[in-house]
Motif scaffolding. Structure first.
Motif, short mmCIF file in Angstrom:
data_model
loop_
_atom_site.label_atom_id
_atom_site.label_comp_id
_atom_site.label_asym_id
_atom_site.label_seq_id
_atom_site.Cartn_x
_atom_site.Cartn_y
_atom_site.Cartn_z
N ALA A 165 31.22 34.96 109.63
CA ALA A 165 32.50 34.26 109.80
C ALA A 165 32.33 32.76 109.58
O ALA A 165 33.15 32.11 108.92
CB ALA A 165 33.05 34.54 111.20
N MET A 166 31.23 32.20 110.11
CA MET A 166 30.97 30.77 109.93
C MET A 166 30.78 30.43 108.46
O MET A 166 31.35 29.46 107.94
CB MET A 166 29.69 30.37 110.70
CG MET A 166 29.86 30.22 112.19
SD MET A 166 28.27 30.31 113.06
CE MET A 166 27.37 28.94 112.36
N VAL A 167 29.96 31.22 107.79
CA VAL A 167 29.68 30.96 106.38
C VAL A 167 30.94 31.13 105.56
O VAL A 167 31.23 30.34 104.65
CB VAL A 167 28.54 31.89 105.87
CG1 VAL A 167 28.40 31.79 104.36
CG2 VAL A 167 27.23 31.54 106.54
N MET A 168 31.74 32.14 105.90
CA MET A 168 32.98 32.39 105.18
C MET A 168 33.91 31.19 105.29
O MET A 168 34.40 30.68 104.27
CB MET A 168 33.65 33.64 105.75
CG MET A 168 35.00 33.94 105.15
SD MET A 168 35.73 35.42 105.89
CE MET A 168 36.43 34.71 107.35
N ALA A 169 34.15 30.73 106.51
CA ALA A 169 35.08 29.61 106.71
C ALA A 169 34.58 28.37 105.97
O ALA A 169 35.35 27.70 105.26
CB ALA A 169 35.21 29.32 108.21
N THR A 170 33.29 28.09 106.10
CA THR A 170 32.74 26.91 105.43
C THR A 170 32.85 27.04 103.92
O THR A 170 33.20 26.07 103.23
CB THR A 170 31.26 26.73 105.83
OG1 THR A 170 31.14 26.89 107.23
CG2 THR A 170 30.75 25.37 105.41
N THR A 171 32.55 28.23 103.40
CA THR A 171 32.57 28.41 101.96
C THR A 171 33.97 28.19 101.40
O THR A 171 34.15 27.54 100.37
CB THR A 171 32.08 29.84 101.59
OG1 THR A 171 30.79 30.02 102.16
CG2 THR A 171 31.99 30.02 100.09
N VAL A 172 34.98 28.73 102.10
CA VAL A 172 36.36 28.57 101.63
C VAL A 172 36.75 27.09 101.61
O VAL A 172 37.21 26.57 100.59
CB VAL A 172 37.35 29.37 102.51
CG1 VAL A 172 38.78 29.02 102.15
CG2 VAL A 172 37.12 30.87 102.33
N VAL A 173 36.51 26.40 102.71
CA VAL A 173 36.95 25.00 102.82
C VAL A 173 36.19 24.11 101.84
O VAL A 173 36.79 23.33 101.07
CB VAL A 173 36.78 24.49 104.27
CG1 VAL A 173 37.08 23.01 104.35
CG2 VAL A 173 37.68 25.28 105.20
N SER A 176 43.07 34.02 95.35
CA SER A 176 41.72 33.64 94.95
C SER A 176 40.91 33.15 96.14
O SER A 176 39.70 33.38 96.22
CB SER A 176 41.76 32.55 93.88
OG SER A 176 42.60 32.95 92.84
N LEU A 177 41.59 32.47 97.07
CA LEU A 177 40.87 32.01 98.26
C LEU A 177 40.40 33.20 99.09
O LEU A 177 39.34 33.17 99.70
CB LEU A 177 41.77 31.09 99.11
CG LEU A 177 42.01 29.70 98.53
CD1 LEU A 177 42.90 28.90 99.46
CD2 LEU A 177 40.70 28.97 98.30
N LEU A 178 41.21 34.26 99.10
CA LEU A 178 40.78 35.49 99.77
C LEU A 178 39.51 36.01 99.11
O LEU A 178 38.59 36.49 99.79
CB LEU A 178 41.88 36.55 99.69
CG LEU A 178 42.86 36.57 100.85
CD1 LEU A 178 44.02 37.50 100.54
CD2 LEU A 178 42.17 37.02 102.12
N GLY A 179 39.47 35.92 97.78
CA GLY A 179 38.27 36.34 97.05
C GLY A 179 37.07 35.51 97.45
O GLY A 179 35.98 36.05 97.69
N VAL A 180 37.25 34.21 97.57
CA VAL A 180 36.15 33.34 97.99
C VAL A 180 35.69 33.72 99.40
O VAL A 180 34.50 33.80 99.68
CB VAL A 180 36.57 31.85 97.96
CG1 VAL A 180 35.47 30.97 98.50
CG2 VAL A 180 36.92 31.43 96.54
N ALA A 181 36.66 34.00 100.27
CA ALA A 181 36.33 34.40 101.64
C ALA A 181 35.51 35.68 101.63
O ALA A 181 34.52 35.81 102.36
CB ALA A 181 37.61 34.59 102.45
N LEU A 182 35.90 36.61 100.77
CA LEU A 182 35.19 37.89 100.67
C LEU A 182 33.74 37.65 100.24
O LEU A 182 32.81 38.21 100.83
CB LEU A 182 35.91 38.81 99.67
CG LEU A 182 35.28 40.17 99.42
CD1 LEU A 182 35.25 40.99 100.69
CD2 LEU A 182 36.04 40.93 98.34
N PHE A 183 33.56 36.82 99.21
CA PHE A 183 32.20 36.50 98.78
C PHE A 183 31.42 35.85 99.93
O PHE A 183 30.29 36.22 100.21
CB PHE A 183 32.23 35.53 97.58
CG PHE A 183 32.23 36.23 96.26
CD1 PHE A 183 33.41 36.66 95.70
CD2 PHE A 183 31.04 36.44 95.57
CE1 PHE A 183 33.41 37.31 94.47
CE2 PHE A 183 31.05 37.09 94.35
CZ PHE A 183 32.22 37.52 93.80
#
Lengths: 317, 274
Positions: free
Chosen positions: B79-87, B195-202
């Motif tokens: 979750a941490m990595v996901m949030a950081t990656t998106v932002v 697309s941001l959802l896609g980034v979150a998924l990655f």
């Protein structure tokens, strides 16, 4: 996925037109927006590599790193026969995996880009190939055990079909298993960039070639392959870099029967010989970056990866 | 070629594609079946009865290591990595729409981050923390190590998004008097939401399954992939398959919800446009 045919050539980037009023604001904002990315890379990529280079010149004993300059790590590394045999073996894995992923990845992309007709189907099928990439690599390796093992599905099937009389021993825990797993895990990295390149090929070029009398293999060889060059280069970089640094696939799939540079480093690390591992890491990094530099010569990977959209055919789908 | 009749080549290639999909998913399906082995079953076929024995086994702490704890850490870290990656990817993607000094080195740094062997990143961060007297931990060093893997993917997706983003929507917003922040919030973000959802998924899945970069940076407490790896060396029962099946199923649920969310957004949009 860009589904619009775009003309070759044109500007390198799509830039939002600026108004003079916002010019300075936009300029300053760009630095704030790029800063977090730069900071993460600085702290967790650049500094660590600097740390590796520094430590590779440090001395060590059985319990600790001794910060005293020495070239001993490199001398031991470069003058050991084991080192070069291990590098050679790793190159062999990389070459075999590269060739297999290239053939498979290219064929899959070709099918998706030129034979599948609806965009929805193209998206669905490429997604089908991407989903395993989002699951655990280690689990995917373990999954080969019941298939390749001595009493595995493949051996049982071959025996039942009368093709062999005794189960094959070389299937699991061997170089074969290592390369198979590497292809299984990494074809994705080859396929997606090639598919992206192919989707940008102007379909009228293919029509033109056909009208000029080119047969399907000629179109493939003289039009499709040259225009997919950038995708092939990007895929190759991924696959070669991933395989050159791999240790987990080699360890799990050969169960200690094969050697790789990554595994050699992992072994040094487990013996707490960090400076030895660091020297090896520096050598590996130089070789990998050298190979990549060789691949990208004459290919504009930046234009491909930043999604240059020549002709300004921007849409919001 | 799309406006012509299906050729023999089509069927040949379609067959090849089918075989590849089988190759891709076959092993996973095999262990999913084998994880339902009876209590006396082994790591290979034949099935020795069928049961939920090995799944039950998973939740007995003495059988496997710290399954619950490592799962919890992996989920949090994901979750941490996901949030950081998106932002961070979104911000950098916006930056790359303009020119700024250092954009080329930063781009190549992102590419380097992907191609530098993972064990090198792991070793480097481990050494850096060790030499400066800091303790490695999953929420610190491993978090940073995983970002070096997820951020380049996020950035590449952002490049793909903004290369076909039509700036006239922003211009229209600006002409109507919207501030840059309002333009971003009410025009840009809704358009690129899928697309941001896609980034979150990655971000989430790559973190949740990351192994090589986490290995030397996780410190004392293991993440789930490290726990699974440890199991491969000392466990020879189908409990391994049960764990594999469970984590894969979880990944599928995450991926499935993400795809469903994208489809719902797009359908709603199509309806609104109609």
């Amino acid at each position: 996925m860009s589904t619009l045919p775009v003309a070759a050539g044109g500007t390198a980037r799509a830039v939002a037109p600026r108004t003079h009023r916002r010019f300075d604001f936009a300029r300053a904002a760009a630095y704030f927006q790029a800063a977090p990315l730069a900071i993460v890379f600085l702290c967790f990529l650049v500094f660590p590599i600097v740390a590796i280079v520094v430590v590779s010149f440090f001395d060590y004993d059985s319990v600790q790193i001794i910060p005293r300059f020495t070239l001993e790590n490199y001398r031991e590394l470069l003058f050991s026969k084991v080192t070069w045999e291990t590098y050679l073996n790793t190159f062999r894995f990389a070459a075999m995996t590269w060739a297999a992923t290239l053939v498979v990845g290219f064929t899959l992309s070709y099918f998706l880009a030129f034979h599948v007709r609806s965009t929805l189907m193209q998206i669905a099928l490429s997604l089908l190939c991407t989903v395993p990439f989002w699951t655990s690599n280690i689990i995917r390796m373990i999954s080969w055990i019941p298939f390749l093992g001595r009493n595995g599905l493949l051996n049982m099937a071959l025996v039942r079909l009368g093709i062999i009389h005794q189960p094959l021993e070389f299937l699991l825990f061997s170089d074969f298993a290592v390369v198979l797993a590497l292809v299984h895990l990494n074809t994705f990295f080859m396929m997606i960039p090639i598919f992206n390149s192919m989707m940008r090929i102007d379909r009228s070029l293919i029509e033109a070639a056909r009208d000029a009398g080119a047969r399907a293999p000629q179109v493939l060889w003289n039009v499709v392959i040259p225009l997919s060059k950038t995708g092939i280069a990007i895929g190759s970089i991924f696959v070669i870099a991933l395989v050159m640094g791999d240790f987990i696939t080699v360890r799990l799939m050969s169960r200690g029967q094969s050697a790789s540079v990554g595994l050699m480093m992992a072994n040094s690390i487990s013996l707490l010989q960090y400076p030895a591992a660091a020297a090896n890491a520096v050598l590996l990094l130089i070789l990998v970056l050298g190979m990549i530099a060789g691949i990208v010569r004459g290919v504009d990977i930046r234009r491909e990866l930043t999604g240059a959209n020549p002709g300004g055919t921007a849409t919001n789908e | 070629m799309s406006d012509r009749k299906r050729t023999a080549g089509f069927y040949l290639l379609a067959g090849f594609f089918g075989l590849y999909v089988l190759f891709l998913y076959g092993p996973t399906i095999t262990i999913a079946v084998l994880s339902f082995q009876g209590p006396n079953g082994g790591l290979t076929f034949p099935m020795n009865g069928h049961s939920l024995h090995w799944f039950a086994n998973l939740f007995q702490p003495q059988m496997v290591g710290d399954f619950g704890g490592s799962l919890e850490r992996s989920l949090l870290l994901g979750a941490m990595v996901m949030a950081t990656t998106v932002v961070v990817s979104l911000a950098a993607g916006l930056a790359y729409r303009k020119r700024f000094k250092g954009d080329t080195p930063l781009f190549y740094l992102a590419v380097a981050s992907l191609v530098v062997p993972s064990i090198l990143v792991s070793l480097g961060i481990g050494l850096m923390f060790g030499q400066s007297g800091l303790d490695t931990a999953w929420y610190g060093s491993a978090y940073g190590a995983q970002l070096t893997w997820t951020l380049p993917f996020g950035l590449l997706i952002m490049f793909a998004v903004f290369s076909r983003f039509n700036p006239s929507y922003e211009e229209a917003a600006r002409d109507l008097g919207a501030s840059p922040w309002q333009t971003l919030r009410h025009v840009v973000l809704p358009i690129i939401a899928p697309s941001l959802l896609g980034v979150a998924l990655f971000g989430f899945t790559l973190s949740y399954d990351e192994f090589a970069r986490t290995l030397l940076t996780a410190g004392e407490d293991n993440t789930l992939p490290l726990e699974i790896y440890a199991m491969t060396t000392n466990i020879t029962t189908p409990v391994l398959y049960a764990l594999g099946t469970l984590t894969t199923a979880f990944s599928f649920v995450v991926i499935g919800s993400c795809i469903a969310a994208v489809l719902i957004i797009q359908r709603r949009r199509a309806r609104r446009a109609a």
